[in-house]
Design an enzyme around this catalytic site. Structure first.
Site, mmCIF file in Angstrom:
data_model
loop_
_atom_site.group_PDB
_atom_site.id
_atom_site.type_symbol
_atom_site.label_atom_id
_atom_site.label_comp_id
_atom_site.label_asym_id
_atom_site.label_seq_id
_atom_site.Cartn_x
_atom_site.Cartn_y
_atom_site.Cartn_z
ATOM 1 N N ASP A 22 1.071 -1.149 -0.131
ATOM 2 C CA ASP A 22 0.087 -0.248 -0.195
ATOM 3 C C ASP A 22 0.890 1.225 -0.123
ATOM 4 O O ASP A 22 1.977 1.344 0.568
ATOM 5 C CB ASP A 22 -0.805 0.045 1.200
ATOM 6 N N TRP A 27 3.125 8.083 -2.367
ATOM 7 C CA TRP A 27 4.504 8.112 -2.829
ATOM 8 C C TRP A 27 4.554 8.816 -3.928
ATOM 9 O O TRP A 27 5.611 10.034 -3.919
ATOM 10 C CB TRP A 27 5.033 6.663 -3.263
ATOM 11 N N ARG A 35 -0.079 9.084 -10.334
ATOM 12 C CA ARG A 35 -0.058 7.832 -9.454
ATOM 13 C C ARG A 35 0.477 6.689 -10.149
ATOM 14 O O ARG A 35 1.198 5.697 -9.549
ATOM 15 C CB ARG A 35 -1.478 7.454 -9.314
ATOM 16 N N HIS A 39 2.914 3.480 -9.014
ATOM 17 C CA HIS A 39 2.619 1.957 -9.197
ATOM 18 C C HIS A 39 3.800 1.292 -9.966
ATOM 19 O O HIS A 39 4.053 0.332 -9.596
ATOM 20 C CB HIS A 39 1.320 1.777 -10.219
ATOM 21 N N ASN A 70 -10.673 -3.246 -6.159
ATOM 22 C CA ASN A 70 -9.833 -2.170 -6.868
ATOM 23 C C ASN A 70 -10.653 -1.780 -8.246
ATOM 24 O O ASN A 70 -10.401 -0.704 -8.753
ATOM 25 C CB ASN A 70 -8.580 -2.758 -7.221
#
Ligand code: FPP
Length: 244
Positions: A22, A27, A35, A39, A70
């Protein structure tokens, strides 16, 4: 990857580590990046976690790559995650196989793209006899669905007269889960500071040591894994019994 060294100085590692990866989004956000960048770095951490677990002598590593919830994310992010998964699976097959790692998948694969379903079958065929370590990837996985599905199949067998309700116990029930021949996790890690299981291995983690770390998944490297294992060794596992 290097051959697995013997680790004489350390106590035996947990046999099975499960990880809720997670914090990719946070981050990326902290760096002003999309995003997807998080990933992508998360996929690098997957590679490092697999390699570290193998080197440390862990027998099973289960990773929560995509939960059945998700799908509720924006379609563009779901596409990004599936795209990354596709790239990762295609790119890593040879090396995983060379390193004698068996790769398995849990979750409902029927909703995945046909080419990904095909890749999963190829992994199972190619790596099925490998014995150094088993990597279990949870894809479109949700523990409640898994449990309900097991109940339904047992109920159907009782209804059809193939089983008696009285013979259903925890051992029989567990054999109807997708993890039937996989030992329960000894250590379950969640990164990014969140402290919940999010529908991951609910039955299987009944006696797992839960370790929650603040590190975001893209920053979770070998040292973070070793720290979580050290924390595991400091715990006193009693399985409901008293001390001693
Ligand atoms: C959580 O970050 C992570 C996921 C949605 C799944 C993990 C996916 C990867 C590591 C990418 C590739 C996977 C494989 C197996 C190659 P988040 O988006 O929930 O982060 P946030 O909570 O900070 O928003």
């Amino acid at each position: 990857m290097h051959p697995a060294p013997s680790n004489n100085q350390r106590p035996a590692p947990p046999r099975h580590i499960a990880i809720i990866m997670d914090g990719n989004g946070r981050w990326a956000k902290a760096r002003g990046l999309p995003r997807f960048a998080g990933h992508q770095r998360g996929a690098d951490s997957v590679r490092e976690a697999v390699q570290s677990c193998r080197e440390l002598g862990v027998s099973y590593l289960t990773l929560y790559a995509f939960s059945s919830e998700n799908w509720k994310r924006p379609a563009s992010e779901v596409d990004d995650l599936m795209g990354l998964l596709r790239v990762y699976l295609r790119r890593e097959m040879d090396e995983l196989h060379r390193n004698d790692i068996r790769v398995r998948f849990i979750g409902d694969r029927s909703r995945l793209a046909p080419d990904i379903i095909d890749l999963l079958s190829r992994y199972e065929i190619t790596t099925g006899k490998n014995t150094s370590m088993t990597l279990v990837v949870a894809l479109n996985y949700g523990s409640q669905n898994e449990i309900v599905d097991a109940c339904r199949r047992l109920a159907e067998e009782v209804e059809a007269g193939k089983r008696r309700a009285s013979e259903i116990d925890a051992t029989l029930f567990a054999s109807y889960l997708q993890t039937a021949d996989i030992p329960d996790p000894d250590l379950l890690i969640r990164t990014s500071g969140e402290q919940r299981l999010s529908n991951f291995l609910l039955w299987q983690s009944a006696y797992s040591e839960l370790v929650f770390v603040n590190t975001l998944w893209p920053d979770f490297g070998r040292k973070s894994l070793e720290d979580a294992i050290d924390e595991f060794h400091r715990r006193d596992r009693r399985y409901g019994a008293t001390e001693g």
